[in-house]
Design an enzyme around this catalytic site. Sequence first.
Site, short mmCIF file in Angstrom:
data_model
loop_
_atom_site.label_atom_id
_atom_site.label_comp_id
_atom_site.label_asym_id
_atom_site.label_seq_id
_atom_site.Cartn_x
_atom_site.Cartn_y
_atom_site.Cartn_z
N VAL A 1 -10.40 -0.11 3.71
CA VAL A 1 -10.60 0.87 2.32
C VAL A 1 -11.34 0.07 1.30
O VAL A 1 -10.92 -0.99 0.74
CB VAL A 1 -9.16 1.22 1.76
CG1 VAL A 1 -9.50 2.24 0.70
CG2 VAL A 1 -8.17 1.70 3.06
N HIS B 1 -3.28 -6.68 -1.84
CA HIS B 1 -1.90 -6.80 -0.91
C HIS B 1 -0.91 -7.65 -1.54
O HIS B 1 -1.34 -8.97 -1.78
CB HIS B 1 -1.95 -7.06 0.41
CG HIS B 1 -3.06 -6.36 1.36
ND1 HIS B 1 -2.64 -5.13 2.08
CD2 HIS B 1 -4.39 -6.17 1.13
CE1 HIS B 1 -3.55 -4.72 2.58
NE2 HIS B 1 -4.92 -5.18 2.17
N ARG C 1 3.95 1.28 -1.79
CA ARG C 1 3.97 0.80 -0.50
C ARG C 1 3.12 1.15 0.53
O ARG C 1 2.78 1.92 0.90
CB ARG C 1 5.59 1.17 0.17
CG ARG C 1 6.78 0.71 -0.74
CD ARG C 1 7.89 1.00 -0.07
NE ARG C 1 9.13 0.98 -1.06
CZ ARG C 1 9.70 -0.24 -1.61
NH1 ARG C 1 9.22 -1.12 -1.14
NH2 ARG C 1 10.59 -0.11 -2.49
N ASP C 2 2.49 -0.09 1.36
CA ASP C 2 1.57 0.10 2.41
C ASP C 2 2.14 0.92 3.62
O ASP C 2 3.24 0.71 3.84
CB ASP C 2 1.25 -1.28 3.11
CG ASP C 2 -0.02 -1.18 3.84
OD1 ASP C 2 -1.08 -1.81 3.29
OD2 ASP C 2 -0.06 -0.62 4.84
N ILE C 3 1.37 1.79 4.05
CA ILE C 3 1.99 2.74 5.17
C ILE C 3 2.29 1.99 6.31
O ILE C 3 3.12 2.40 7.37
CB ILE C 3 1.11 3.96 5.48
CG1 ILE C 3 1.65 4.95 5.85
CG2 ILE C 3 -0.31 3.61 6.17
CD1 ILE C 3 0.61 6.27 5.76
N ASN D 1 -8.59 -8.27 1.00
CA ASN D 1 -9.68 -8.68 2.09
C ASN D 1 -10.87 -7.98 1.51
O ASN D 1 -10.95 -7.03 0.92
CB ASN D 1 -9.06 -7.42 3.25
CG ASN D 1 -7.90 -7.88 3.85
OD1 ASN D 1 -7.57 -9.22 4.03
ND2 ASN D 1 -6.91 -6.96 4.38
N HIS E 1 -8.37 -3.52 -3.90
CA HIS E 1 -6.90 -3.31 -3.97
C HIS E 1 -6.28 -4.80 -3.68
O HIS E 1 -7.09 -5.37 -2.87
CB HIS E 1 -6.42 -2.06 -3.15
CG HIS E 1 -6.85 -2.58 -1.53
ND1 HIS E 1 -8.12 -2.02 -1.16
CD2 HIS E 1 -6.55 -3.09 -0.50
CE1 HIS E 1 -8.35 -2.45 0.16
NE2 HIS E 1 -7.27 -3.04 0.64
P1 5GP Z 1 -7.54 -3.14 3.67
O1 5GP Z 1 -7.44 -3.33 5.00
O2 5GP Z 1 -8.50 -2.37 3.17
O3 5GP Z 1 -7.31 -4.53 2.80
O4 5GP Z 1 -5.98 -2.56 3.48
C1 5GP Z 1 -5.97 -1.08 3.24
C2 5GP Z 1 -4.43 -0.98 3.50
O5 5GP Z 1 -4.13 0.51 3.16
C3 5GP Z 1 -3.97 -1.18 4.98
O6 5GP Z 1 -2.84 -2.05 4.95
C4 5GP Z 1 -3.39 0.09 5.36
O7 5GP Z 1 -2.06 0.38 6.26
C5 5GP Z 1 -3.05 1.04 4.21
N1 5GP Z 1 -3.29 2.47 3.94
C6 5GP Z 1 -4.28 3.14 4.66
N2 5GP Z 1 -4.05 4.55 4.53
C7 5GP Z 1 -2.95 4.40 3.67
C8 5GP Z 1 -2.04 5.71 3.17
O8 5GP Z 1 -2.67 6.83 3.32
N3 5GP Z 1 -1.16 5.49 2.48
C9 5GP Z 1 -0.70 3.99 2.26
N4 5GP Z 1 0.45 4.08 1.61
N5 5GP Z 1 -1.44 2.95 2.63
C10 5GP Z 1 -2.48 3.23 3.55
#
Ligand code: 5GP
Length: 118
Positions: A98, A104, A32-34, A89, A102
């Site tokens: 990140v 979403h 799950r996203d944080i 993204n 990955h």
């Molecule tokens: P991006 O913005 O790179 O596409 O997505 C990165 C996602 O990782 C974000 O939606 C963010 O909320 C999630 N995220 C970042 N750090 C953590 C973490 O430590 N744990 C979890 N579960 N999600 C994270």
Amino acid sequence: MADDERSVFTRIIAGEIPADVVYDDERFIAFRDINPQAPVHLLVVPKTSEYRNVTELAAADPALLAGLVGVAQQLADEHCGGEFRLIFNTGAASGQTVFHVHAHVLGGGLEEGTLGRR
Ligand code: 5GP
């Protein structure tokens, strides 16, 4: 690789950072996203840290990308009735934070016309 060069997802895969894991096999982990942006917001992450984004993944290992989509569908079946939004993204200007590829998986009653809302 030095500790500070490893992404947060590499650290989750290694078990160094806790996560609410919903799927785990040899190739992928999902959790799950944080900071959820939808009623269901899961991240599907290949365990390899070789690819920074979906373009690199698609070019180098299309079978792994296809496997990721299959995991996304399975999770959507389990968590949100099989219908979902799949977002990769790609680049900082798209919102990527990140740089370990990955997806979403968003679901749970999303509205038409909400894609790209700021
Ligand atoms: P991006 O913005 O790179 O596409 O997505 C990165 C996602 O990782 C974000 O939606 C963010 O909320 C999630 N995220 C970042 N750090 C953590 C973490 O430590 N744990 C979890 N579960 N999600 C994270």
